[in-house]
Design a protein around this motif. Structure first.
Motif, PDB file in Angstrom:
ATOM      1  N   UNK A 136       0.852  -0.987  -0.107  1.00 31.15           N
ATOM      2  CA  UNK A 136      -0.015   0.026  -0.081  1.00 31.15           C
ATOM      3  C   UNK A 136       0.880   1.370  -0.076  1.00 31.15           C
ATOM      4  N   UNK A 137       1.828   1.136   0.918  1.00 29.29           N
ATOM      5  CA  UNK A 137       2.870   2.367   0.717  1.00 29.29           C
ATOM      6  C   UNK A 137       3.513   2.392  -0.616  1.00 29.29           C
ATOM      7  N   UNK A 138       3.968   1.459  -1.238  1.00 27.96           N
ATOM      8  CA  UNK A 138       4.577   1.553  -2.584  1.00 27.96           C
ATOM      9  C   UNK A 138       3.412   2.236  -3.472  1.00 27.96           C
ATOM     10  N   UNK A 139       2.123   1.825  -3.490  1.00 25.41           N
ATOM     11  CA  UNK A 139       1.092   2.487  -4.259  1.00 25.41           C
ATOM     12  C   UNK A 139       1.178   3.992  -4.208  1.00 25.41           C
ATOM     13  N   UNK A 140       0.947   4.400  -3.037  1.00 25.41           N
ATOM     14  CA  UNK A 140       1.074   5.865  -2.654  1.00 25.41           C
ATOM     15  C   UNK A 140       2.362   6.541  -3.263  1.00 25.41           C
ATOM     16  N   UNK A 141       3.434   5.837  -3.188  1.00 21.85           N
ATOM     17  CA  UNK A 141       4.736   6.414  -3.594  1.00 21.85           C
ATOM     18  C   UNK A 141       4.692   6.633  -5.051  1.00 21.85           C
ATOM     19  N   UNK A 142       4.237   5.518  -5.833  1.00 23.18           N
ATOM     20  CA  UNK A 142       4.182   5.537  -7.163  1.00 23.18           C
ATOM     21  C   UNK A 142       3.177   6.509  -7.671  1.00 23.18           C
ATOM     22  N   UNK A 143       2.068   6.635  -7.074  1.00 20.63           N
ATOM     23  CA  UNK A 143       1.039   7.738  -7.451  1.00 20.63           C
ATOM     24  C   UNK A 143       1.633   9.164  -7.177  1.00 20.63           C
ATOM     25  N   UNK A 144       2.467   9.285  -6.153  1.00 17.26           N
ATOM     26  CA  UNK A 144       3.078  10.598  -5.735  1.00 17.26           C
ATOM     27  C   UNK A 144       3.817  11.020  -6.781  1.00 17.26           C
ATOM     28  N   UNK A 145       4.828  10.064  -7.455  1.00 16.13           N
ATOM     29  CA  UNK A 145       5.799  10.267  -8.395  1.00 16.13           C
ATOM     30  C   UNK A 145       5.126  10.720  -9.784  1.00 16.13           C
ATOM     31  N   UNK A 146       3.905   9.829 -10.050  1.00 17.02           N
ATOM     32  CA  UNK A 146       3.214  10.283 -11.274  1.00 17.02           C
ATOM     33  C   UNK A 146       2.707  11.475 -11.236  1.00 17.02           C
ATOM     34  N   UNK A 147       2.012  11.882 -10.290  1.00 18.30           N
ATOM     35  CA  UNK A 147       1.370  13.214  -9.791  1.00 18.30           C
ATOM     36  C   UNK A 147       2.636  14.158 -10.057  1.00 18.30           C
ATOM     37  N   UNK A 148       3.833  14.298  -9.439  1.00 15.62           N
ATOM     38  CA  UNK A 148       4.613  15.227  -9.504  1.00 15.62           C
ATOM     39  C   UNK A 148       5.338  15.302 -11.080  1.00 15.62           C
ATOM     40  N   UNK A 149       5.325  14.238 -11.824  1.00 14.78           N
ATOM     41  CA  UNK A 149       5.712  14.257 -13.183  1.00 14.78           C
ATOM     42  C   UNK A 149       4.746  14.922 -14.025  1.00 14.78           C
ATOM     43  N   UNK A 150       3.333  14.943 -13.967  1.00  9.89           N
ATOM     44  CA  UNK A 150       2.439  15.668 -14.694  1.00  9.89           C
ATOM     45  C   UNK A 150       2.372  16.994 -14.183  1.00  9.89           C
ATOM     46  N   UNK A 151       2.663  17.474 -13.034  1.00  9.59           N
ATOM     47  CA  UNK A 151       2.534  18.703 -12.521  1.00  9.59           C
ATOM     48  C   UNK A 151       4.053  19.696 -13.411  1.00  9.59           C
TER      49      UNK A 151
END
Length: 348
Positions: A259-274
């Motif tokens: 679950x922590x890995x999911x949150x980390x991957x989604x955070x990185x994806x959101x940062x790249x989009x921004x």
């Protein structure tokens, strides 16, 4: 090699419930409780099945915890098991409480006792059925990023109709599903698991740890990946990293890590989009301000450049003569027609 267990053919019927009779081929170590749950449809309440139904063999009631072998069930044409409804009330069945007052009787049933659930049945169900529909696993099968198993059709249908339960709210679309390849178990019977590890032959029943490689989707036992040291899939030989290993039906601690890995991957994806969006906006702004927002013809950004004939004079031509072809090249007090400039209006 473990000797092959003898199979028994048992005729099961339930006339009081109105269910169709069936011939079942089972092994002697199958418990009557497990046979009861397998015979009844999935829509039948499990609590009612455990408390109010029992098997009868020739007029002799059989306990649910007993196996077919211990209950004296033999493979023959006369072996008939009747699933009957246990009647409540009357005498000699435990219905009499001996309570001296009505309050004592009510207090006995004020707190509902929890149903006893066989942990082995729960474990086997988790590894052999879809976590969403409770139907037996059947290809195509997918796993989410927490290691839960699903029939793909059931999961896609739930996503389309927006009926995903709260415990699976981390599944937002097809990107959260990982297609997997399960290896069939050729020696499986009706009461056992249908899949196994293609390397070690360990059964896919929850007694052993299994992992799926996210890159290729092959499912292997943890024992196979531990004994064979390789950075490539043992089936398709595709390279994988340690982060590509996904534990299936892991423990609470393993699920927390996923679950922590999911949150980390989604955070990185959101940062790249921004960052990409900011870079796009910055590029547009610089393109408009390249000349201070003013074009060469004196107009601000967004205006169209006006055509001037003198800017397009052919070689060996006089600017005035070439510009006189166009009505807008020379101002005049007289209005001219588009078709003929030699006859201005009002000068016949």
């Amino acid at each position: 090699m473990e000797p092959q267990r003898k199979k028994l053919e048992v005729f099961v019927r339930a006339p009081e419930l109105g269910l169709p009779s069936r011939f079942l081929t089972l092994t002697p170590d199958v418990t009557l409780r497990r046979l009861k749950l397998a015979f009844l449809p999935r829509s039948f309440p499990q609590t009612l099945a455990l408390e109010s139904l029992f098997f009868d063999l020739g007029g002799r009631p059989l306990p649910d915890s007993s196996t077919l072998d211990a209950a004296g069930v033999f493979s023959s044409s006369s072996t008939v098991l009747d699933l009957r409804l246990r009647l409540r009330g009357g005498g000699g069945d435990g219905g009499a409480t001996g309570a001296e007052s009505r309050d004592c009787y009510l207090n006995m049933y004020a707190v509902k006792k929890p149903d006893k659930v066989d942990p082995n049945e729960t474990r086997l169900s988790k590894w052999t059925t879809c976590a969403l529909s409770a139907e037996p696993l059947a290809p195509p099968v997918v796993v989410d990023r927490l290691g839960n198993l699903f029939n793909k059709e059931a999961l896609v249908e739930a996503l389309i109709h927006k009926k995903i339960p709260k415990e699976f709210s981390h599944i937002r679309g097809l990107k959260d599903m990982i297609p997997i390849h399960l290896t069939p178990n050729p020696s499986a019977v009706a009461s056992e698991t249908k899949f196994e590890c293609p390397i070690t032959g360990l059964e896919f029943n929850g007694k052993y740890g299994f992992l799926v490689l996210r890159g290729c989707g092959h499912v292997l036992s943890a024992k196979a990946l531990k004994e064979v040291k390789s950075s490539a899939c043992l089936i398709c030989h595709k390279e994988f990293s340690e982060s590509d290993k996904l534990v299936i039906n892991g423990s609470a601690d393993e699920v927390a890590v996923l679950r922590e890995r999911i949150q980390e991957e989604r955070g990185k994806l959101k940062e790249r989009k921004e960052k990409k969006a900011n870079a796009s906006l910055s590029g547009k702004k610089h393109a408009g301000d390249e000349n201070g927002g003013i074009l060469e013809n004196g107009r601000k950004d967004g205006g169209a450049k006006r055509f001037k004939a003198v800017d397009m004079v052919p070689a060996n031509a006089t600017k005035e003569v070439y510009a006189s072809i166009f009505t807008s090249s020379k101002k005049s007090d007289y209005k001219e027609t588009f078709s003929c400039r030699s006859l201005p209006l009002g000068r016949n």
